[in-house]
Structure formats: C-alpha cells, structure tokens
Design a protein around this motif. Structure first.
Motif, PDB file in Angstrom:
ATOM      1  N   ARG A  95     -11.343  19.859   7.078  1.00 19.86           N
ATOM      2  CA  ARG A  95     -11.125  20.553   5.773  1.00 19.86           C
ATOM      3  C   ARG A  95     -10.065  21.673   5.920  1.00 19.86           C
ATOM      4  O   ARG A  95     -10.098  22.468   7.023  1.00 19.86           O
ATOM      5  N   LEU A  96      -9.547  22.119   4.769  1.00 20.27           N
ATOM      6  CA  LEU A  96      -8.951  23.441   4.831  1.00 20.27           C
ATOM      7  C   LEU A  96      -9.817  24.548   4.307  1.00 20.27           C
ATOM      8  O   LEU A  96     -10.404  24.213   3.521  1.00 20.27           O
ATOM      9  N   LEU A 116       2.166  18.963   6.741  1.00 19.30           N
ATOM     10  CA  LEU A 116       2.381  17.706   7.401  1.00 19.30           C
ATOM     11  C   LEU A 116       1.295  16.558   6.931  1.00 19.30           C
ATOM     12  O   LEU A 116       0.225  17.319   6.451  1.00 19.30           O
ATOM     13  N   PRO A 117       1.817  15.354   6.845  1.00 23.01           N
ATOM     14  CA  PRO A 117       0.617  14.512   6.297  1.00 23.01           C
ATOM     15  C   PRO A 117      -0.415  14.109   7.481  1.00 23.01           C
ATOM     16  O   PRO A 117      -0.208  14.451   8.797  1.00 23.01           O
ATOM     17  N   ARG A 169      -7.265  14.353   1.669  1.00 20.88           N
ATOM     18  CA  ARG A 169      -7.903  15.083   0.375  1.00 20.88           C
ATOM     19  C   ARG A 169      -7.729  16.503   0.585  1.00 20.88           C
ATOM     20  O   ARG A 169      -7.329  17.109  -0.363  1.00 20.88           O
ATOM     21  N   ALA A 170      -7.802  17.136   1.933  1.00 23.21           N
ATOM     22  CA  ALA A 170      -7.398  18.479   2.060  1.00 23.21           C
ATOM     23  C   ALA A 170      -5.859  18.733   1.800  1.00 23.21           C
ATOM     24  O   ALA A 170      -5.861  19.771   1.175  1.00 23.21           O
ATOM     25  N   LEU A 171      -5.149  17.860   2.299  1.00 23.45           N
ATOM     26  CA  LEU A 171      -3.583  18.229   1.902  1.00 23.45           C
ATOM     27  C   LEU A 171      -3.383  18.135   0.389  1.00 23.45           C
ATOM     28  O   LEU A 171      -2.686  18.858   0.099  1.00 23.45           O
ATOM     29  N   GLU A 200      -0.202   6.195  -1.058  1.00 25.61           N
ATOM     30  CA  GLU A 200      -0.896   5.877  -2.430  1.00 25.61           C
ATOM     31  C   GLU A 200      -1.398   7.036  -3.105  1.00 25.61           C
ATOM     32  O   GLU A 200      -1.168   6.975  -4.463  1.00 25.61           O
ATOM     33  N   ALA A 201      -2.242   7.784  -2.495  1.00 27.43           N
ATOM     34  CA  ALA A 201      -3.121   8.847  -2.972  1.00 27.43           C
ATOM     35  C   ALA A 201      -1.664  10.047  -3.341  1.00 27.43           C
ATOM     36  O   ALA A 201      -1.992  10.608  -4.528  1.00 27.43           O
ATOM     37  N   VAL A 202      -0.856  10.426  -2.572  1.00 28.06           N
ATOM     38  CA  VAL A 202       0.418  11.109  -2.793  1.00 28.06           C
ATOM     39  C   VAL A 202       1.018  10.559  -4.061  1.00 28.06           C
ATOM     40  O   VAL A 202       1.379  11.238  -4.975  1.00 28.06           O
ATOM     41  N   GLY A 203       1.359   9.392  -4.327  1.00 33.53           N
ATOM     42  CA  GLY A 203       2.112   9.018  -5.439  1.00 33.53           C
ATOM     43  C   GLY A 203       1.033   9.014  -6.569  1.00 33.53           C
ATOM     44  O   GLY A 203       1.660   9.465  -7.783  1.00 33.53           O
ATOM     45  N   ARG A 204      -0.066   8.790  -6.620  1.00 28.11           N
ATOM     46  CA  ARG A 204      -0.917   8.839  -7.669  1.00 28.11           C
ATOM     47  C   ARG A 204      -0.913  10.409  -8.122  1.00 28.11           C
ATOM     48  O   ARG A 204      -0.855  10.815  -9.179  1.00 28.11           O
TER      49      ARG A 204
END
Length: 194
Positions: A24-25, A59-60, A94-96, A154-158
């Motif tokens: 996590r961040l 970064l991913p 999720r952290a990103l 897909e999460a980034v796209g959403r």
C-alpha cells in the motif's frame, strides 16, 4: 538509486511468500509527501491554464513488483506463487489508482488540464487518460499477461476512460492482439528493440 538521468532499485530479498502480501502507499511517507508537494507547486505555477501540467510517473503494478523482487524472482513467482502474485498485483493496482485519485484532487481545482501531458511522452489529449506500460511483460506468456497485467489495464480504463500504452520492444509484441482488444486503449506507442 538516483542519478541525474534515471533511477533503479536493488531487489529486496526479504519478501516471504508464506505471508499475505501487504502493498500500500502510506500518504504520510516523506517521499510521497515531498512528491505531492512538488506536484502541487508546479500546478500552482501553471495557474489555471498558463501552461500544461504533466502527469507524475507512477509505474504500473507489474513493473513495481518486478523491481521489488528482481525480474528472475518475479517470473519464478508467477509460476510458483500465482495466488500470492494475483493478490499482490491487485493491491498495488488499488494503491496506484488511489494515489492517482489523490493527485487529481490535489491539482484539479488549480489547473484546467490536470491530466495534461503523459510525462515523458510528448502527447496531450482533450480527455483524461493514463499513460501506462508493463515492461516486464516482454518475458510473460499471453496467458500470464491476461492473468497478471490485463486486470490492471481494465481497472485503469474504468478509472480514466482512456489508456496510452507503451509497448516496449519486439519481445512484447505477442501481447498486441490482446492490447488492441481493450476498449479503453486510445494510443499504443511502440519502442522497437535496439
């Protein structure tokens, strides 16, 4: 390690796969606070629309975990610890996204084009997007790419609606058909191998 041209990481050997991953961040981390303070100052200097503000590079998940483990250990873990890797990559995704949301909230009231440039890419769009990649995917099979990288894309796209994807070299071209099937993909930038 920081130089005036790049950064790199020494893999950390202390990761234990017999414990659940915990990535996590921490918003109170001094590096994150410093990063956010600099980003806010640049947004303030840019004003509402005096000049465009670039996106910070985050970064991913696959590339971060590969840096943390080292590429060889990362690839071995994909085969030997698939459930652990699934969980770790989803946590990192999720952290990103959480950090991207926090940065967006930080500068959105200050700057008209908070999504602006994609950082090192000379690119701007009239809609929000996220520039991303998975450089380690050049060593992954299409099945591994589907399992470990596609969920993040897909999460980034959403979240952002549009993706600018950096495909790094000919060894990653076997992922091209899957990438082109992503509804959120708007730009595919290709860097040929040397």
């Amino acid at each position: 390690h920081f130089t005036d041209r790049t950064i790199w990481f020494d893999p950390l050997p202390d990761l234990l796969f017999d414990r659940p991953p915990c990535f996590r961040l921490d918003p109170s981390d001094p590096w994150i606070r410093r990063h956010e303070a600099v980003y806010r100052k640049v947004a303030e200097a840019a004003g509402w629309d005096d000049f465009m503000l670039g996106q910070p590079c985050l970064l991913p998940a696959s590339d971060v975990l590969s840096a943390y483990l080292g590429p060889q250990r990362f690839l071995e873990a994909l085969l030997l610890e698939p459930a652990w890797m699934d969980q770790a990559l989803r946590q990192m995704t999720r952290a990103l996204l959480e950090e991207k949301r926090r940065l967006r909230k930080l500068v959105e009231p200050l700057h008209a084009f908070w999504y602006g440039l994609a950082g090192w890419m000379p690119f701007w769009a009239p809609e929000p997007f996220l520039g991303t990649q998975s450089d380690v995917s050049c060593m992954m099979s299409p099945d591994q790419f589907e399992r470990y990288v596609i969920p993040e894309l897909e999460a980034v796209g959403r979240e952002f609606g549009a993706i600018w994807y950096h495909l790094d070299g000919r060894d990653a071209r076997h992922h091209l058909p899957r990438l082109l099937s992503l509804p959120a993909l708007r730009v595919l930038q290709y860097t040929p191998s040397p």
